[in-house]
Enzyme design. Sequence first.
Site, PDB file in Angstrom:
ATOM      1  CD1 TRP A  14      87.241  39.186  60.401  1.00 21.74           C
ATOM      2  CD2 TRP A  14      85.083  38.983  60.927  1.00 21.74           C
ATOM      3  NE1 TRP A  14      86.907  40.237  61.222  1.00 21.74           N
ATOM      4  CE2 TRP A  14      85.584  40.133  61.562  1.00 21.74           C
ATOM      5  CE3 TRP A  14      83.740  38.651  61.119  1.00 21.74           C
ATOM      6  CZ2 TRP A  14      84.795  40.959  62.373  1.00 21.74           C
ATOM      7  CZ3 TRP A  14      82.947  39.472  61.918  1.00 21.74           C
ATOM      8  CH2 TRP A  14      83.482  40.608  62.529  1.00 21.74           C
ATOM      9  CG  ASN A  15      82.122  41.490  57.401  1.00 21.24           C
ATOM     10  OD1 ASN A  15      82.851  41.162  56.466  1.00 21.24           O
ATOM     11  ND2 ASN A  15      81.606  42.705  57.490  1.00 21.24           N
TER      12      ASN A  15
ATOM     13  CB  ALA B 116      89.240  36.824  57.316  1.00 20.45           C
TER      14      ALA B 116
ATOM     15  N   GLY C 115      88.078  45.819  54.217  1.00 22.10           N
ATOM     16  CA  GLY C 115      88.496  45.768  55.612  1.00 22.10           C
ATOM     17  C   GLY C 115      88.527  47.167  56.197  1.00 22.10           C
TER      18      GLY C 115
ATOM     19  CD  GLU D 114      83.082  47.276  51.306  1.00 22.13           C
ATOM     20  OE1 GLU D 114      83.013  48.013  52.330  1.00 22.13           O
ATOM     21  OE2 GLU D 114      82.721  46.097  51.279  1.00 22.13           O
ATOM     22  CG  LEU D 115      88.871  51.213  52.782  1.00 22.06           C
ATOM     23  CD1 LEU D 115      89.815  52.396  52.760  1.00 22.06           C
ATOM     24  CD2 LEU D 115      89.631  49.922  52.996  1.00 22.06           C
TER      25      LEU D 115
ATOM     26  CB  CYS E 133      81.644  47.917  56.569  1.00 17.92           C
ATOM     27  SG  CYS E 133      81.673  46.899  55.152  1.00 17.92           S
TER      28      CYS E 133
ATOM     29  CD  GLU F  48      83.248  50.222  60.429  1.00 21.21           C
ATOM     30  OE1 GLU F  48      82.414  49.832  59.596  1.00 21.21           O
ATOM     31  OE2 GLU F  48      84.430  49.867  60.413  1.00 21.21           O
TER      32      GLU F  48
ATOM     33  CD  GLU G 245      84.151  44.967  46.094  1.00 22.54           C
ATOM     34  OE1 GLU G 245      83.445  44.769  47.107  1.00 22.54           O
ATOM     35  OE2 GLU G 245      85.263  44.461  45.934  1.00 22.54           O
TER      36      GLU G 245
HETATM   37  C1  SIN Z   1      80.176  44.487  54.127  1.00 26.97           C
HETATM   38  O1  SIN Z   1      79.832  44.610  55.291  1.00 26.97           O
HETATM   39  O2  SIN Z   1      81.349  44.672  53.775  1.00 26.97           O
HETATM   40  C2  SIN Z   1      79.272  44.081  53.013  1.00 26.97           C
HETATM   41  C3  SIN Z   1      77.883  44.046  53.356  1.00 26.97           C
HETATM   42  C4  SIN Z   1      76.971  43.802  52.196  1.00 26.97           C
HETATM   43  O3  SIN Z   1      77.377  43.484  51.064  1.00 26.97           O
HETATM   44  O4  SIN Z   1      75.803  43.987  52.435  1.00 26.97           O
END
Ligand code: SIN
Length: 484
Positions: A156-157, A182, A234, A256-257, A290, A387, A464
């Site tokens: 969701w972020n 999400a 996530g 991508e954790l 993240c 986190e 990615e």
């Molecule tokens: C993320 O927080 O998963 C991605 C952040 C970003 O692409 O800058």
Amino acid sequence: MQLLNQQLLQTQSFINNQWVGPANRATFDVINPADQRVITSIADCGAVETEQAVKAASAAFKSWSKKTAKERSAVMKKWFNLVSDNMDDLAMIMTTEQGKPLAEAKGEIIYGASFIEWFAEEARRIYGDVIPTPLNDRRIIATKQPIGVVAAITPWNFPVSMITRKISPAIAAGCTVVIKPAAQTPLSALALAYLSKEAGFPDGVINIITSSRAAEVGKVMTEHPLVQKFSFTGSTKVGKMLMQQCASTVKKVSLELGGNAPLIVFDDANIDLAIKGTLASKYRNAGQTCVCANRIYVQENIYDSFMERYKKAVTALNVGEGTKPNVEIGPLIDENAIEKINRLMNDALERGATITAGGNKHEAGKLFYQPSIIEGCNSEMAVSREEIFGPVSAIYKFRTDEEAIQMANNTEYGLAAYFFTQNIGRAIRVAEALDYGIVGVNEGVVSHTEAPFGGMKESGIGREGSKYGIEEYVEVKYVCIGGL
Ligand code: SIN
């Protein structure tokens, strides 16, 4: 929500280019985190619809994978143009369901669209090799073929860019996709789906499953034999579980954790740059990325001067509803996020830390938190291991480079790290010593479509974006032509 194009507001899942809901008409609510009002109700699909989407994607794969790269690229470019043309509406949808300030939402639409454009270009550059032969009667060719049906779960972020970062390389390579966004932010995903249909993608190439039952949908995605590749962004905990589920059919996985990003300010840093970079890294998306600086290490001999200026900058940040002008920090996503910050703050305080800015909920509303600083942090505190995912800077003091590197690497995570120094030798030594997939030197925001994004250690598998991103969606096939 008032949009220029109301058609972008869709409320059902998107399967085989059709809007679909479950037979029992179940729905779940999407909430605006700024005021907790229900924006709309969305089709609550489950295993049945996910299976339907996987079958549609599998049928579509037969013809989509046979299109030339130029043909795939042409449809993707139309999609890119439509996403760009609808930027204001897409940003409004994102701010309403996710909370981030409109300017940040627009930035994310540009970032998200850029993955579509980039991979539309990369589609035409999926090269193989002709390999020098060890025997004269044969030739060796290595080609790259699309892996097949891709299933993905996104967070969701970043409700748009995390979807386009996965869909774009997949469809560029010739794969077809089933995505579960999400439950907090399905509207952005459905708006993207609407535009994909307008762009002319054939039936079944892009499918979106909306659901409040992530585990049920995730089980089909990770265990279905027609799915060849699974991609997830996530938490590390959920990623490990999904990876285990993928083992039953040996799917290729990209994960991508979580991150626990260190940010180091050395004593020779350009302090203006360090403050700007630390603020951007820490407070972007209200601290809910993240790659956010989670542990900020400041060298002892500049500690007081840095902190004095940093505190002024943090307390000046403008908190409020994302749709209001000049807002820099929006609400957090839900009450769990607030509770987590409270728990981490209390633990740090009990273990000797001090709050030197903020430290409370913000008057703007129930899910708003003051931009905060806690000083005197150490590795015994939960805040150094988990986190924070909120607008709180946790500050640590250090003496030597060795100490900073040791503390920075002292985690099972390895996504992003940052440091500030003007010494070129130190920059190279520290960049090489940090066990992280992404390292920002004198820069706090380093995400670019052209650059590889991904983590080491328990922060994930695969990359990615960039030229590497497409490799996650192809199989290398070796063809030996004999009898020459
Ligand atoms: C993320 O927080 O998963 C991605 C952040 C970003 O692409 O800058």
